[in-house]
Design an enzyme around this catalytic site. Structure first.
Site, PDB file in Angstrom:
ATOM      1  N   CYS A 263       0.807  -1.227   0.000  1.00 28.45           N
ATOM      2  CA  CYS A 263       0.000   0.000   0.000  1.00 28.45           C
ATOM      3  C   CYS A 263       0.837   1.271   0.000  1.00 28.45           C
ATOM      4  O   CYS A 263       0.288   2.369  -0.115  1.00 28.45           O
ATOM      5  CB  CYS A 263      -0.943  -0.015   1.198  1.00 28.45           C
ATOM      6  SG  CYS A 263      -1.977  -1.494   1.219  1.00 28.45           S
TER       7      CYS A 263
ATOM      8  N   HIS B 227      -2.396   7.585   7.007  1.00 24.45           N
ATOM      9  CA  HIS B 227      -2.640   6.309   6.329  1.00 24.45           C
ATOM     10  C   HIS B 227      -4.033   5.818   6.696  1.00 24.45           C
ATOM     11  O   HIS B 227      -4.778   5.359   5.843  1.00 24.45           O
ATOM     12  CB  HIS B 227      -1.571   5.299   6.721  1.00 24.45           C
ATOM     13  CG  HIS B 227      -1.661   4.014   5.979  1.00 24.45           C
ATOM     14  ND1 HIS B 227      -1.656   3.949   4.602  1.00 24.45           N
ATOM     15  CD2 HIS B 227      -1.771   2.730   6.418  1.00 24.45           C
ATOM     16  CE1 HIS B 227      -1.755   2.680   4.221  1.00 24.45           C
ATOM     17  NE2 HIS B 227      -1.826   1.926   5.304  1.00 24.45           N
TER      18      HIS B 227
ATOM     19  N   GLU C  78      -0.303   5.080  14.573  1.00 27.25           N
ATOM     20  CA  GLU C  78       0.067   6.206  13.726  1.00 27.25           C
ATOM     21  C   GLU C  78      -0.170   7.533  14.438  1.00 27.25           C
ATOM     22  O   GLU C  78       0.672   8.437  14.385  1.00 27.25           O
ATOM     23  CB  GLU C  78      -0.732   6.167  12.420  1.00 27.25           C
ATOM     24  CG  GLU C  78      -0.386   7.305  11.468  1.00 27.25           C
ATOM     25  CD  GLU C  78      -1.147   7.247  10.152  1.00 27.25           C
ATOM     26  OE1 GLU C  78      -0.790   8.002   9.227  1.00 27.25           O
ATOM     27  OE2 GLU C  78      -2.105   6.445  10.044  1.00 27.25           O
TER      28      GLU C  78
ATOM     29  N   LYS D 296      -9.366   7.917   3.294  1.00 27.08           N
ATOM     30  CA  LYS D 296      -9.802   6.541   3.022  1.00 27.08           C
ATOM     31  C   LYS D 296     -11.213   6.293   3.538  1.00 27.08           C
ATOM     32  O   LYS D 296     -11.875   5.350   3.109  1.00 27.08           O
ATOM     33  CB  LYS D 296      -8.839   5.537   3.659  1.00 27.08           C
ATOM     34  CG  LYS D 296      -7.496   5.398   2.949  1.00 27.08           C
ATOM     35  CD  LYS D 296      -6.670   4.290   3.578  1.00 27.08           C
ATOM     36  CE  LYS D 296      -5.320   4.123   2.884  1.00 27.08           C
ATOM     37  NZ  LYS D 296      -4.406   5.238   3.169  1.00 27.08           N
TER      38      LYS D 296
ATOM     39  N   HIS E 152      -9.771   1.919   0.653  1.00 28.58           N
ATOM     40  CA  HIS E 152      -8.314   1.739   0.594  1.00 28.58           C
ATOM     41  C   HIS E 152      -7.935   1.279  -0.811  1.00 28.58           C
ATOM     42  O   HIS E 152      -8.225   0.154  -1.200  1.00 28.58           O
ATOM     43  CB  HIS E 152      -7.878   0.722   1.643  1.00 28.58           C
ATOM     44  CG  HIS E 152      -6.402   0.680   1.860  1.00 28.58           C
ATOM     45  ND1 HIS E 152      -5.508   1.344   1.051  1.00 28.58           N
ATOM     46  CD2 HIS E 152      -5.645   0.031   2.797  1.00 28.58           C
ATOM     47  CE1 HIS E 152      -4.277   1.116   1.475  1.00 28.58           C
ATOM     48  NE2 HIS E 152      -4.329   0.330   2.529  1.00 28.58           N
TER      49      HIS E 152
ATOM     50  N   PHE F 289       1.992  -3.417   3.932  1.00 29.95           N
ATOM     51  CA  PHE F 289       2.324  -4.725   4.501  1.00 29.95           C
ATOM     52  C   PHE F 289       3.803  -5.011   4.257  1.00 29.95           C
ATOM     53  O   PHE F 289       4.330  -4.767   3.174  1.00 29.95           O
ATOM     54  CB  PHE F 289       1.496  -5.833   3.847  1.00 29.95           C
ATOM     55  CG  PHE F 289       0.074  -5.904   4.319  1.00 29.95           C
ATOM     56  CD1 PHE F 289      -0.383  -5.200   5.414  1.00 29.95           C
ATOM     57  CD2 PHE F 289      -0.840  -6.712   3.639  1.00 29.95           C
ATOM     58  CE1 PHE F 289      -1.692  -5.279   5.844  1.00 29.95           C
ATOM     59  CE2 PHE F 289      -2.161  -6.811   4.059  1.00 29.95           C
ATOM     60  CZ  PHE F 289      -2.591  -6.098   5.156  1.00 29.95           C
TER      61      PHE F 289
END
Length: 408
Positions: free
Chosen positions: A165, A296, A307, A328, A333, A394
Site C-alpha cells: 500500500c 494512512h 500512527e 480513506k 483503501h 504490509f
C-alpha cells in the site's frame, strides 16, 4: 551539488468518488462516501458485499478496443489518469526534450484480474495450458509505466515500485528524487490498483481486514477501493520556462521500515515516528509548520492508534493545532494507488484552503487523544501552506511526503 526544486504541474484522478480530479475533489470536500454494493461479481458467498468501486468507467471511451483488450483494468486506470495529468500539465510534447522525461509508477498487485482469469480458465479446463499470449504483459506491474512511455515517447527513467500500500508514495518519492538530482526534467508518476475482484475480496476477508473505515471506536477493518492517481512532477525552472501552472511544491520525503511483522504495524509506531522525522528533516521544516496531515488511516485498530501516537510524539504541542484526516473513509483503501490519490487530496487542500473530512465517525475511541482535530464528518476551511501525506504497506514499508504552497 545543488538540488533542484520540484513542483507539481499536472494531475489525473480516477477514483470511487469521481473520474477526474475535479469530480474527486468535489466529493471529498462534501464528505461523500464511495462505498456501495459490489457490482463486479456475485457476492452471495462472500462475507463482504460492498467496496469502493470506480463508477461509470468505460475504457473504450478513452482507449482503442484492440489496445484495451491487451490491458488489465489496473493498466487501463493508469493510462487514463496518466493522460489526464499530461493534458493538465499543458506540456507541448513537440517542443520538450523527451529523453529527459520519465515515468515511475506504483502498484501493489498489478494485473490481479488477469492473473485470476487465466489461472481459473486453466484450472477449470481440460488441463491443456491455453494461456492468452498477453497473460504476462497484462499481469506484470511495470507494464503501466512502460505503456505510458511508449504512448508519449518519454525516454527518461522508467520503472515500477512495489511496496504493497506504499507503492505509489514510493513511486512519487523516487520521481521527486530523480528530478531533484537533475536526472530528469519531469517525471509522470502515481499509481493504480484494480483489486475489487473475487480474489481480492476473498483474500482480505481471510485476513479479517475488511469493514467500514473510520476512527470510530467500533472500527475493525478497511473498505477495499480501486482507481488511480497521476501527477506530473517537474523541475521548477523547466516549468517556469514553459509558463506551466504550478499546483504546489514538493518539499521533502521520508522512508523507513518497521522491521517488525509481515502485516501488523509496530505497536509503538517506531517506524512511523522515524519516517515522519525523516520527511520533516528532508524538507527542512519544523513540526509546527505543518497545517494538515493526511494519515494512512486504514481503520485497523492497532494501525490507526499507533500512527496517531507516533504523530503526537513528533508534533508535540502542535499536534492538536493541525488538521488530521483519513480520506480513506471516503475512497476506501486503494492499496498501491492510495498514496497517489491521497497526495492529490493534499494538493487540492493547499489550492482550495479546505481540509477534507474523516467521515463515518460516531463513537470516540478512548485510545485516541480527544484533543486531536481529526476533522470528523465535515470538511473544514483553513489556510493550508504545508500538508503531509503518510502511506504504509504490509511488510512494514513506511513513506511520508511533504507538500508546500508554491511561493515563487
Amino acid at each position: 551539488m545543488e538540488l533542484k526544486r520540484v513542483v507539481v504541474t499536472g494531475i489525473g484522478a480516477l477514483t470511487p468518488l469521481g473520474n477526474t480530479k475535479d469530480e474527486y475533489w468535489d466529493s471529498l470536500a462534501k464528505g461523500v462516501s464511495g462505498a456501495a454494493p459490489i457490482t463486479r461479481f456475485d457476492t452471495e458467498k462472500f462475507r463482504t458485499k460492498f467496496a469502493c468501486e470506480v463508477k461509470g468507467f468505460n475504457p473504450l471511451d478513452f482507449l482503442d478496443r484492440k489496445e484495451a483488450r491487451k490491458m488489465d483494468p489496473n493498466t487501463q486506470y493508469g493510462m487514463v489518469t496518466g493522460d489526464q495529468a499530461v493534458v493538465d500539465s499543458g506540456m507541448d510534447l513537440d517542443s520538450v526534450d523527451k529523453t529527459k522525461i520519465g515515468v515511475i509508477w506504483g502498484s501493489g498487485i498489478g494485473g490481479f484480474s488477469t492473473f485470476q482469469e487465466e489461472v481459473m480458465n486453466f484450472a477449470t479446463g481440460d488441463g491443456t495450458p491455453r494461456y492468452n499470449p498477453f497473460f504476462v504483459p497484462k499481469m506484470i506491474v511495470d507494464i503501466t509505466p512502460g505503456l505510458l512511455s511508449i504512448k508519449y515517447g518519454f525516454m527518461g527513467p522508467n520503472f515500477a515500485t512495489v511496496s504493497a500500500c506504499a507503492s505509489s508514495n514510493h513511486a512519487i518519492t523516487d520521481a521527486y528524487t530523480y528530478v531533484r538530482l537533475g536526472k530528469a526534467n519531469a517525471i509522470l508518476t502515481g499509481g493504480s490498483e484494480a483489486g475489487v475482484i473475487e480474489s481480492g475480496v476473498g483474500g482480505f476477508n481471510a485476513m479479517k481486514a475488511l469493514n467500514p473505515p473510520t476512527y470510530d471506536k467500533d472500527r475493525d477493518g478497511f473498505v477495499l477501493g480501486e482507481g488511480a492517481g497521476a501527477i506530473m512532477l517537474e523541475e521548477l525552472e523547466h516549468a517556469k520556462a514553459r509558463g506551466a501552472k504550478i499546483y504546489a511544491e514538493v518539499l521533502g520525503s521520508g522512508m523507513s521500515a518497521d522491521a517488525h511483522h509481515i502485516t501488523l504495524p509496530h505497536p509503538e509506531g517506531a517506524g512511523i515516528e522515524l519516517v515522519l522525522k525523516s520527511a520533516l528533516e528532508d524538507a527542512n521544516i519544523s513540526p509546527d509548520q505543518v497545517d494538515y496531515l493526511n494519515t494512512h488511516g486504514t481503520s485497523t485498530p492497532a494501525g490507526d492508534v499507533g500512527e496517531l501516537k507516533a504523530a503526537q510524539r513528533v508534533f508535540g504541542e502542535h499536534a492538536p493545532k493541525m488538521n488530521i484526516s483519513s480520506t480513506k473513509s471516503m475512497t476506501g483503501h486503494l492499496l498501491g494507488a492510495a498514496g497517489a490519490v491521497e497526495f492529490i487530496s493534499c494538493l487540492m487542500a493547499i489550492e482550495k484552503g479546505i481540509v477534507p473530512p474523516t467521515i463515518n465517525h460516531f463513537t470516540n475511541d478512548p485510545e485516541i487523544d480527544p484533543s486531536l482535530n481529526l476533522t470528523f464528518n465535515k470538511s473544514q476551511e483553513r489556510e493550508v501552506n504545508i500538508a503531509m501525506s503518510n502511506t504504509f504497506g504490509f511488510g512494514g514499508h513506511n513513506t511520508s511526503i511533504i507538500l508546500g504552497k508554491y511561493s515563487g
